[in-house]
Design a protein around this motif. Structure first.
Motif, short mmCIF file in Angstrom:
data_model
loop_
_atom_site.label_atom_id
_atom_site.label_comp_id
_atom_site.label_asym_id
_atom_site.label_seq_id
_atom_site.Cartn_x
_atom_site.Cartn_y
_atom_site.Cartn_z
N VAL A 171 0.86 -1.19 0.00
CA VAL A 171 0.00 0.00 0.00
C VAL A 171 0.90 1.23 0.00
CG1 VAL A 171 -1.73 1.28 1.31
CG2 VAL A 171 -1.82 -1.21 1.26
N THR A 172 0.58 2.19 -0.87
CA THR A 172 1.33 3.44 -0.91
C THR A 172 0.47 4.58 -0.40
OG1 THR A 172 0.65 3.85 -3.19
CG2 THR A 172 2.74 2.71 -2.87
N ARG A 173 1.11 5.67 -0.04
CA ARG A 173 0.38 6.83 0.47
C ARG A 173 -0.61 7.34 -0.57
NH1 ARG A 173 0.59 12.46 1.45
NH2 ARG A 173 0.36 12.95 3.65
N ASN A 174 -1.81 7.70 -0.12
CA ASN A 174 -2.92 8.22 -0.94
C ASN A 174 -3.57 7.17 -1.83
OD1 ASN A 174 -2.95 10.87 0.05
ND2 ASN A 174 -1.31 11.47 -1.33
N ALA A 178 -5.22 5.57 2.01
CA ALA A 178 -4.09 5.28 2.90
C ALA A 178 -3.34 6.57 3.24
CB ALA A 178 -3.14 4.29 2.24
N MET A 179 -3.02 6.73 4.52
CA MET A 179 -2.30 7.91 4.98
C MET A 179 -0.78 7.72 4.97
SD MET A 179 -4.55 10.24 5.75
CE MET A 179 -5.32 9.75 4.22
N SER A 180 -0.32 6.49 4.73
CA SER A 180 1.11 6.21 4.65
C SER A 180 1.30 4.96 3.80
CB SER A 180 1.71 6.01 6.05
OG SER A 180 1.09 4.91 6.68
N GLU A 181 2.52 4.48 3.71
CA GLU A 181 2.77 3.24 2.99
C GLU A 181 3.02 2.12 3.98
OE1 GLU A 181 7.53 3.64 2.09
OE2 GLU A 181 6.13 4.17 0.51
N ALA A 182 2.76 0.89 3.55
CA ALA A 182 2.93 -0.24 4.45
C ALA A 182 3.08 -1.53 3.66
CB ALA A 182 1.75 -0.35 5.40
N ALA A 183 3.74 -2.49 4.30
CA ALA A 183 3.90 -3.84 3.75
C ALA A 183 2.89 -4.76 4.44
CB ALA A 183 5.32 -4.33 3.99
N ALA A 184 2.87 -6.00 4.04
CA ALA A 184 1.96 -6.98 4.64
C ALA A 184 2.23 -7.09 6.14
CB ALA A 184 2.14 -8.34 3.98
N ASN A 185 1.14 -7.19 6.91
CA ASN A 185 1.16 -7.34 8.37
C ASN A 185 1.69 -6.11 9.11
OD1 ASN A 185 0.11 -9.98 8.23
ND2 ASN A 185 2.16 -10.75 7.80
N GLU A 186 1.71 -4.95 8.47
CA GLU A 186 2.12 -3.72 9.13
C GLU A 186 0.88 -2.88 9.44
OE1 GLU A 186 5.04 -1.58 6.86
OE2 GLU A 186 6.62 -2.99 7.36
N LYS A 223 -13.62 9.47 8.75
CA LYS A 223 -12.97 9.16 10.01
C LYS A 223 -11.72 8.33 9.75
CE LYS A 223 -16.95 9.48 12.92
NZ LYS A 223 -17.50 9.15 14.19
N MET A 224 -10.74 8.50 10.63
CA MET A 224 -9.50 7.73 10.53
C MET A 224 -9.72 6.34 11.14
SD MET A 224 -7.20 9.42 9.04
CE MET A 224 -6.62 11.06 8.71
N ILE A 225 -9.24 5.34 10.43
CA ILE A 225 -9.38 3.95 10.86
C ILE A 225 -7.98 3.35 10.93
CG2 ILE A 225 -10.27 1.68 10.22
CD1 ILE A 225 -12.55 3.14 8.82
N HIS A 226 -7.70 2.63 11.99
CA HIS A 226 -6.43 1.93 12.13
C HIS A 226 -6.63 0.47 11.76
CE1 HIS A 226 -4.60 5.37 14.03
NE2 HIS A 226 -5.70 5.50 14.75
N GLY A 227 -5.70 -0.07 11.01
CA GLY A 227 -5.82 -1.46 10.60
C GLY A 227 -4.48 -2.07 10.27
N ILE A 228 -4.55 -3.30 9.77
CA ILE A 228 -3.36 -4.06 9.40
C ILE A 228 -3.49 -4.46 7.93
CG2 ILE A 228 -2.03 -6.16 9.83
CD1 ILE A 228 -3.04 -6.02 12.72
N VAL A 229 -2.44 -4.20 7.16
CA VAL A 229 -2.43 -4.54 5.74
C VAL A 229 -2.34 -6.07 5.61
CG1 VAL A 229 -1.21 -4.30 3.56
CG2 VAL A 229 -1.38 -2.36 5.11
N GLN A 230 -3.20 -6.63 4.79
CA GLN A 230 -3.20 -8.07 4.54
C GLN A 230 -2.37 -8.37 3.28
OE1 GLN A 230 -4.84 -10.10 6.94
NE2 GLN A 230 -4.68 -8.07 7.85
N LYS A 231 -2.01 -9.64 3.09
CA LYS A 231 -1.12 -9.99 1.98
C LYS A 231 -1.72 -9.72 0.61
CE LYS A 231 -2.42 -14.84 1.86
NZ LYS A 231 -1.98 -16.22 1.89
N ASP A 232 -3.06 -9.59 0.52
CA ASP A 232 -3.70 -9.27 -0.77
C ASP A 232 -3.85 -7.77 -0.99
OD1 ASP A 232 -3.94 -11.99 -1.23
OD2 ASP A 232 -5.91 -12.09 -0.30
N GLY A 233 -3.41 -6.94 -0.03
CA GLY A 233 -3.43 -5.50 -0.21
C GLY A 233 -4.62 -4.78 0.42
#
Length: 135
Positions: free
Chosen positions: A78-81, A101-109, A120-130
Motif C-alpha cells: 500500500v502506498t500513500r494516498n 491510505a495515509m502512509s505506505e505499508a507492507a503486509a502485516n504492518e 474518520k481515521m481507521i487503524h488497521g493491518i495490511v493483509q497480503k492481498d493489499g
C-alpha cells in the motif's frame, strides 16, 4: 574447548557458501529484487528461496554493488494516498468500504486509513492481498 568449537563452526559457515549477492543491473529505489537482477560475486545465479528475493531496495543500487537485508525492505503493498478496501470482520459479520491510505505499508504492518464515506481515521493491518483489516 567451546571457544575452539565455536571458531571452527564459524569458519565452516564462511567456507561453505556465505556468498554475498550483487546487482547485475541498476535497481532503482522502490524496485523489487528478483532472480534476474542479482547474482553471486562469482556470477552464479541466486537461489530462488533466498530471503532477499521479493524485497524492495531502499535506495538505488548500481551494478556490482552488494544487496543485503540491510539495504532492502519488505515490499510495500500500500502506498500513500492509494485507495484501498477496508474490511471489518467480527464472526459472520463483514463490513466492507473504501478508504485512502495515509502512509505506505507492507503486509502485516499497521496503517491509518481515511474512510472515504465517514471521513474518520481507521487503524488497521495490511493483509497480503493489499486490503486493510480494520481494528
Amino acid at each position: 574447548m567451546s571457544t575452539l568449537l565455536s571458531l571452527a563452526a564459524g569458519l565452516a559457515v564462511y567456507l561453505n557458501g556465505a556468498a554475498s549477492f550483487v546487482a547485475t543491473d541498476v535497481i532503482r529505489a522502490g524496485d523489487t529484487v528478483s532472480l534476474g537482477n542479482i547474482s553471486t560475486e562469482e556470477g552464479n545465479s541466486a537461489p530462488a528461496d533466498h530471503p532477499v528475493i521479493g524485497r524492495e531496495v531502499r535506495r538505488t543500487v548500481y551494478a556490482g554493488q552488494e544487496i543485503s537485508m540491510d539495504n532492502t525492505q519488505p515490499a510495500r503493498l500500500v502506498t500513500r494516498n492509494q485507495v484501498v478496501t477496508i474490511k471489518y470482520i467480527n464472526g459472520p459479520l463483514e463490513i466492507t468500504t473504501t478508504g485512502r491510505a495515509m502512509s505506505e505499508a507492507a503486509a502485516n504492518e499497521d496503517i491509518t486509513v481515511l474512510n472515504l464515506q465517514s471521513r474518520k481515521m481507521i487503524h488497521g493491518i495490511v493483509q497480503k492481498d493489499g486490503w486493510v483489516l480494520a481494528q
